[in-house]
Design an enzyme around this catalytic site. Structure first.
Site, PDB file in Angstrom:
ATOM      1  N   ASP A 275       0.378  -2.691  12.368  1.00 35.86           N
ATOM      2  CA  ASP A 275       0.818  -3.136  11.037  1.00 35.86           C
ATOM      3  C   ASP A 275       1.094  -4.635  11.075  1.00 35.86           C
ATOM      4  O   ASP A 275       2.065  -5.084  11.696  1.00 35.86           O
ATOM      5  CB  ASP A 275       2.087  -2.363  10.635  1.00 35.86           C
TER       6      ASP A 275
ATOM      7  N   THR B  34      -0.840   7.565  -0.915  1.00 36.46           N
ATOM      8  CA  THR B  34      -2.136   7.494  -1.601  1.00 36.46           C
ATOM      9  C   THR B  34      -3.023   6.383  -1.051  1.00 36.46           C
ATOM     10  O   THR B  34      -4.223   6.367  -1.303  1.00 36.46           O
ATOM     11  CB  THR B  34      -1.924   7.206  -3.105  1.00 36.46           C
TER      12      THR B  34
ATOM     13  N   ARG C 198       0.840  -1.183   0.000  1.00 35.22           N
ATOM     14  CA  ARG C 198       0.000   0.000   0.000  1.00 35.22           C
ATOM     15  C   ARG C 198       0.875   1.233   0.000  1.00 35.22           C
ATOM     16  O   ARG C 198       1.698   1.400   0.896  1.00 35.22           O
ATOM     17  CB  ARG C 198      -0.829  -0.035   1.289  1.00 35.22           C
TER      18      ARG C 198
ATOM     19  N   ASP D 294       4.585  -5.900   9.717  1.00 39.46           N
ATOM     20  CA  ASP D 294       5.697  -5.584  10.623  1.00 39.46           C
ATOM     21  C   ASP D 294       5.657  -6.466  11.865  1.00 39.46           C
ATOM     22  O   ASP D 294       6.699  -6.890  12.371  1.00 39.46           O
ATOM     23  CB  ASP D 294       5.639  -4.101  11.030  1.00 39.46           C
TER      24      ASP D 294
HETATM   25  C1  PRP Z   1      -1.336  -4.399   4.608  1.00 45.50           C
HETATM   26  C2  PRP Z   1      -2.229  -5.615   4.737  1.00 45.50           C
HETATM   27  C3  PRP Z   1      -3.036  -5.574   3.476  1.00 45.50           C
HETATM   28  C4  PRP Z   1      -3.194  -4.086   3.250  1.00 45.50           C
HETATM   29  C5  PRP Z   1      -4.562  -3.689   3.700  1.00 45.50           C
HETATM   30  O1  PRP Z   1      -0.264  -4.669   3.773  1.00 45.50           O
HETATM   31  O2  PRP Z   1      -1.526  -6.809   4.929  1.00 45.50           O
HETATM   32  O3  PRP Z   1      -2.404  -6.177   2.365  1.00 45.50           O
HETATM   33  O4  PRP Z   1      -2.207  -3.420   4.057  1.00 45.50           O
HETATM   34  O5  PRP Z   1      -4.798  -2.360   3.405  1.00 45.50           O
HETATM   35  P1  PRP Z   1      -5.885  -1.897   2.310  1.00 45.50           P
HETATM   36  O6  PRP Z   1      -7.104  -2.723   2.578  1.00 45.50           O
HETATM   37  O7  PRP Z   1      -6.073  -0.458   2.617  1.00 45.50           O
HETATM   38  O8  PRP Z   1      -5.315  -2.129   0.963  1.00 45.50           O
HETATM   39  P2  PRP Z   1       0.891  -3.587   3.514  1.00 45.50           P
HETATM   40  O9  PRP Z   1       0.560  -2.743   2.340  1.00 45.50           O
HETATM   41  O10 PRP Z   1       1.200  -2.882   4.792  1.00 45.50           O
HETATM   42  O11 PRP Z   1       2.110  -4.502   3.044  1.00 45.50           O
HETATM   43  P3  PRP Z   1       2.884  -5.644   3.840  1.00 45.50           P
HETATM   44  O12 PRP Z   1       1.990  -6.840   3.896  1.00 45.50           O
HETATM   45  O13 PRP Z   1       4.068  -5.876   2.964  1.00 45.50           O
HETATM   46  O14 PRP Z   1       3.255  -5.138   5.203  1.00 45.50           O
HETATM   47  N1  URA Z   2      -2.552  -2.723   7.090  1.00 46.98           N
HETATM   48  C1  URA Z   2      -2.172  -3.135   8.332  1.00 46.98           C
HETATM   49  O1  URA Z   2      -1.221  -3.924   8.470  1.00 46.98           O
HETATM   50  N2  URA Z   2      -2.851  -2.671   9.391  1.00 46.98           N
HETATM   51  C2  URA Z   2      -3.879  -1.828   9.273  1.00 46.98           C
HETATM   52  O2  URA Z   2      -4.470  -1.446  10.305  1.00 46.98           O
HETATM   53  C3  URA Z   2      -4.257  -1.400   7.984  1.00 46.98           C
HETATM   54  C4  URA Z   2      -3.578  -1.862   6.910  1.00 46.98           C
END
Ligand code: PRP
Ligand code: URA
Length: 212
Positions: A203, A111, A107, A206
């Site tokens: 997160d 944006t 994400r 993380d």
């Molecule tokens: C997080 C989560 C989803 C997304 C959700 O991933 O695991 O994939 O955000 O958010 P959305 O519904 O607003 O799209 P992130 O983009 O943080 O990547 P990561 O899994 O690599 O930490």
């Molecule tokens: N992605 C995450 O990992 N946590 C949130 O709360 C939203 C998006």
């Protein structure tokens, strides 16, 4: 609380107990990772409840009897990288013959739009039921994009399994992919100004991989 016809909240006590540990900011990486896997395993029971069965004859040491086995379509699990990886082993523990596809999306922090960086699916995905796994459904941008990629490759059933969903994400998927049913352990209150789920668990990526 708003209700959604595309959403099933799995309120089994074991799932809810484990979710409380995930939400706790003091839970460390090792336990967080283990519990994400355990919740995914428990959620798989309900997510696969509608799998069709067929009769087979089995000879026990005592008699021949009619038993039931899973018929027809098999399963493909598709984690959204990275955090979705944390759920894969839990699903595989009880659906060991599933194939695994991967979709890499992150994400954009400014944006909040999903950016694709990887996509590799089983070649026979069109003959499998697809279960997308990602712990967090926030704006729904990542899940909607992932569903879009998968729909380019199959016309079959697609389900989404997440640990926590925000109403914003559920609403978005109801509009953009009304055919995709969502299974979650919790429907939370809202998103904050940074697109994080409130109260959420922070997160997920993380916390699973210890990167913060
Ligand atoms: C997080 C989560 C989803 C997304 C959700 O991933 O695991 O994939 O955000 O958010 P959305 O519904 O607003 O799209 P992130 O983009 O943080 O990547 P990561 O899994 O690599 O930490
Ligand atoms: N992605 C995450 O990992 N946590 C949130 O709360 C939203 C998006």
């Amino acid at each position: 609380m708003e209700t959604f016809s595309n959403l099933t909240v799995l309120d089994h006590p074991l799932i809810q107990h484990k979710l409380s540990i995930l939400r706790d900011k003091n839970t460390g990486v090792k336990q967080f990772r283990e519990i994400v896997g355990e919740i995914a395993m428990l959620m798989t029971f309900e997510t696969t409840r509608d799998m069709p069965l067929e009769d087979i004859q089995v000879e026990t040491p005592v008699a021949v009897t009619t038993c039931r086995q899973i018929a027809g379509k098999k399963v493909a699990i598709v984690p959204i990288l990275r955090a979705g990886l944390g759920m894969v082993d839990g699903v595989l523990q009880i659906v060991p013959s599933a194939k695994v596809g991967h979709i890499g999306l992150y994400r954009d922090p400014d944006t909040l739009n999903p950016v694709e960086y990887y996509c590799k699916m089983p070649t026979d995905i069109d003959s499998r039921e697809v279960i997308i796994v990602d712990p967090m459904l926030a704006t729904g941008g990542s899940a909607s994009a992932a569903i879009g990629f998968i729909k380019q490759r199959t016309q079959g059933t697609i389900k989404l399994m997440c640990v926590i969903a925000a109403p914003e994400g559920v609403r978005r998927l109801a509009e953009e992919h009304p055919d995709v049913h969502i299974f979650t352990a919790a429907l939370d209150e809202k998103l904050n100004d940074h697109g994080y789920i409130v109260p959420g668990l922070g997160d997920a990526g993380d916390r699973i991989f210890g990167t913060k």
